[in-house]
Enzyme design. Sequence first.
Site, PDB file in Angstrom:
ATOM      1  CE  LYS A  34      -3.187   5.615   2.042  1.00  0.00           C
ATOM      2  NZ  LYS A  34      -4.237   6.080   1.139  1.00  0.00           N
ATOM      3  NE  ARG A 126      -9.981   5.809  -3.549  1.00  0.00           N
ATOM      4  CZ  ARG A 126      -8.755   6.098  -3.120  1.00  0.00           C
ATOM      5  NH1 ARG A 126      -7.689   5.592  -3.742  1.00  0.00           N
ATOM      6  NH2 ARG A 126      -8.571   6.903  -2.099  1.00  0.00           N
ATOM      7  CG  HIS A 153      -9.085  11.003  -1.490  1.00  0.00           C
ATOM      8  ND1 HIS A 153      -8.044  11.491  -0.725  1.00  0.00           N
ATOM      9  CD2 HIS A 153      -8.511  10.156  -2.377  1.00  0.00           C
ATOM     10  CE1 HIS A 153      -6.898  10.957  -1.139  1.00  0.00           C
ATOM     11  NE2 HIS A 153      -7.151  10.149  -2.143  1.00  0.00           N
ATOM     12  NE  ARG A 205      -8.085  11.796   4.042  1.00  0.00           N
ATOM     13  CZ  ARG A 205      -9.015  12.533   3.411  1.00  0.00           C
ATOM     14  NH1 ARG A 205      -9.879  13.242   4.099  1.00  0.00           N
ATOM     15  NH2 ARG A 205      -9.058  12.531   2.102  1.00  0.00           N
ATOM     16  CE1 TYR A 248      19.314 -16.202 -12.200  1.00  0.00           C
ATOM     17  CE2 TYR A 248      18.642 -14.222 -11.007  1.00  0.00           C
ATOM     18  CZ  TYR A 248      18.885 -15.592 -11.037  1.00  0.00           C
ATOM     19  OH  TYR A 248      18.689 -16.336  -9.909  1.00  0.00           O
ATOM     20  CB  CYS A 295      19.004 -11.208  -8.073  1.00  0.00           C
ATOM     21  SG  CYS A 295      20.336 -11.308  -9.273  1.00  0.00           S
ATOM     22  CG  MET A 296      13.571 -12.960  -4.831  1.00  0.00           C
ATOM     23  SD  MET A 296      13.063 -14.668  -4.543  1.00  0.00           S
ATOM     24  CE  MET A 296      12.410 -15.121  -6.135  1.00  0.00           C
ATOM     25  CG  ASP A 297      16.804 -13.515  -2.522  1.00  0.00           C
ATOM     26  OD1 ASP A 297      15.656 -13.256  -2.121  1.00  0.00           O
ATOM     27  OD2 ASP A 297      17.090 -14.548  -3.162  1.00  0.00           O
TER      28      ASP A 297
HETATM   29  C1  LIG Z   1      -3.901   7.421   0.960  1.00  0.00           C
HETATM   30  C2  LIG Z   1      -4.895   8.444   1.268  1.00  0.00           C
HETATM   31  C3  LIG Z   1      -4.483   9.722   1.684  1.00  0.00           C
HETATM   32  C4  LIG Z   1      -3.046  10.192   1.652  1.00  0.00           C
HETATM   33  O1  LIG Z   1      -2.708  10.554   0.323  1.00  0.00           O
HETATM   34  P1  LIG Z   1      -1.280  11.171  -0.027  1.00  0.00           P
HETATM   35  O2  LIG Z   1      -1.353  11.416  -1.488  1.00  0.00           O
HETATM   36  O3  LIG Z   1      -0.263  10.136   0.336  1.00  0.00           O
HETATM   37  O4  LIG Z   1      -1.122  12.416   0.767  1.00  0.00           O
HETATM   38  C5  LIG Z   1      -5.466  10.598   2.121  1.00  0.00           C
HETATM   39  N1  LIG Z   1      -6.763  10.245   2.104  1.00  0.00           N
HETATM   40  C6  LIG Z   1      -7.196   9.039   1.664  1.00  0.00           C
HETATM   41  C7  LIG Z   1      -8.642   8.727   1.663  1.00  0.00           C
HETATM   42  C8  LIG Z   1      -6.279   8.108   1.217  1.00  0.00           C
HETATM   43  O5  LIG Z   1      -6.702   6.927   0.774  1.00  0.00           O
END
Ligand SMILES: *Cc1c(COP(=O)(O)O)cnc(C)c1O
Length: 365
Positions: A34, A126, A153, A205, A248, A295-297
Site C-alpha cells: 500500500k 478500526r 490486525h 503481513r 527563509y 524549502c519545498m524543492d
Molecule cells: C499496513 C498494514 C499492515 C502492515 O503493518 P506494519 O506495521 O507495516 O508491519 C498489516 N496489516 C494491515 C491490515 C495493515 O493495514
Amino acid sequence: MHSRAQALISESALAGNLTALARRAGARLLLPVKADAYGHGLEIVARIAARHPDVWGLAVAVPREAAALAQLNPGKPILLLTPPMPEEVGPLADLGVRLPVASLAEADALPAHARAHLKVDTGMNRLGARPGEAVEIGLRLAGRGLLEGVYTHFATADEPDLSFAREQLARFRRVLAALPPVLAHAANGGGILSFGVLPGLSLARPGLASYGFAPAHLREAVPLTPVMTLRARVTHVHPVHPGESVSYGGLWRAGRETTVATVGVGYADGYPRNATGKAWVLVRGERRPVLGRICMDQMMVDVTGLDVRVGDWVEVWGRNEVTVTDVAGWADTVEYEVLTGVGPRVERLAEAGDTVSRTPLPSKG
Ligand SMILES: *Cc1c(COP(=O)(O)O)cnc(C)c1O
C-alpha cells in the site's frame, strides 16, 4: 530527463528481509505494498515480490492501488485491506482481487466468482466484524465457496507490553476454531518480530519490517536492512560570508566563511520540513548539517572544506550514517510517515548490482 532526487531500491536488501521475516514467522507473506509500497515504488517492489518464493501475495489499502497492481500482473494474489464501496465490488472481483468482508450484507453482495478474506475486529476497533458475529459471516461465505482467508490486525504488537496483543490473538483463535480450515493471518511486522511462529496461522503481513525497519526493542529479533537510499543532486555551490543568513526566515546565520551547496530535494519530495534545524545529510561520506529552513524543492548544506561540485550526489538517507529512523526522529514522526511521504517527483530505481528488479513482469496474456 532525470530527477533531482532518486530513491535507490535494493533488491538484495528487500529479498533478504522477506526471507528472514518468513523464516521468523514460519509462514508465507502477504506483503503490504500500500501507499506505493511504503514509498518505495509499487512496480519495482511488485517485481521483486513476484519472484520471491516466500511471498504468497500482495496487500493494498484502496481499490485504486488494487487496480494498479492488477494491471502490473504480479502473478500472485492481491488482497484489498479496506472495504470497497458497493459499486467497486464487481470490478475488483473481475480483476481477481481478494476482498475483505465484515458483515452478512457484504458477504451476500459478493458475486459467485469473488474470493473473500473475513476481517475480524479483535480489538483494534478500526475495521472488521466483532468476534461474536464473525463466525456466522465466515460460515455464510464458506457455504458459498467464497472463503479463502480470515484475518485480524494487532493494535500493539510493536510495543514491549504484549498483553493486549495476546488477548487479540486469543479472540482470533476462537473464531478460527469455529470455521473450516482456510488461510489465516494476523501478524504485522511487529507481530512477527514479537511472537515469531504463530501455529496455525499460514500467512503474515510485515510492512515496515520488510522495508528494513523495526522498533528499537525488537531490532535483535531479525536482522533487517533498509531497502531505500534517497539521494539528491547538488545544483549550486556558493560562498556565504560571516553574518549572512541562509533560507527563509534567516534562521541560520554564518559565524565564519562557509561553503554552501544547494541540494535538489525538499518537502514536496517528502523530506520533512519539521526536520529544519536538526537535519544532517551525507556528503562524500561525511555527515554535514542542513542549514536553515528546508524549502519545498531544495535544502542548503554546509560543505565547507569538501570538494563538492554541481551534479554531485548527496545521500539524504540510506543504510549508512543517516537513516530514515534519524530523519523521523528529527521531524518528530515515524519511519512510516517519512517513507510514504516520498513524492512522485522522486524517481525509483533499482540499486546498481541488482538484477531481478530490472526483469519485466510477465506480460498479460
Ligand atoms: C499496513 C498494514 C499492515 C502492515 O503493518 P506494519 O506495521 O507495516 O508491519 C498489516 N496489516 C494491515 C491490515 C495493515 O493495514
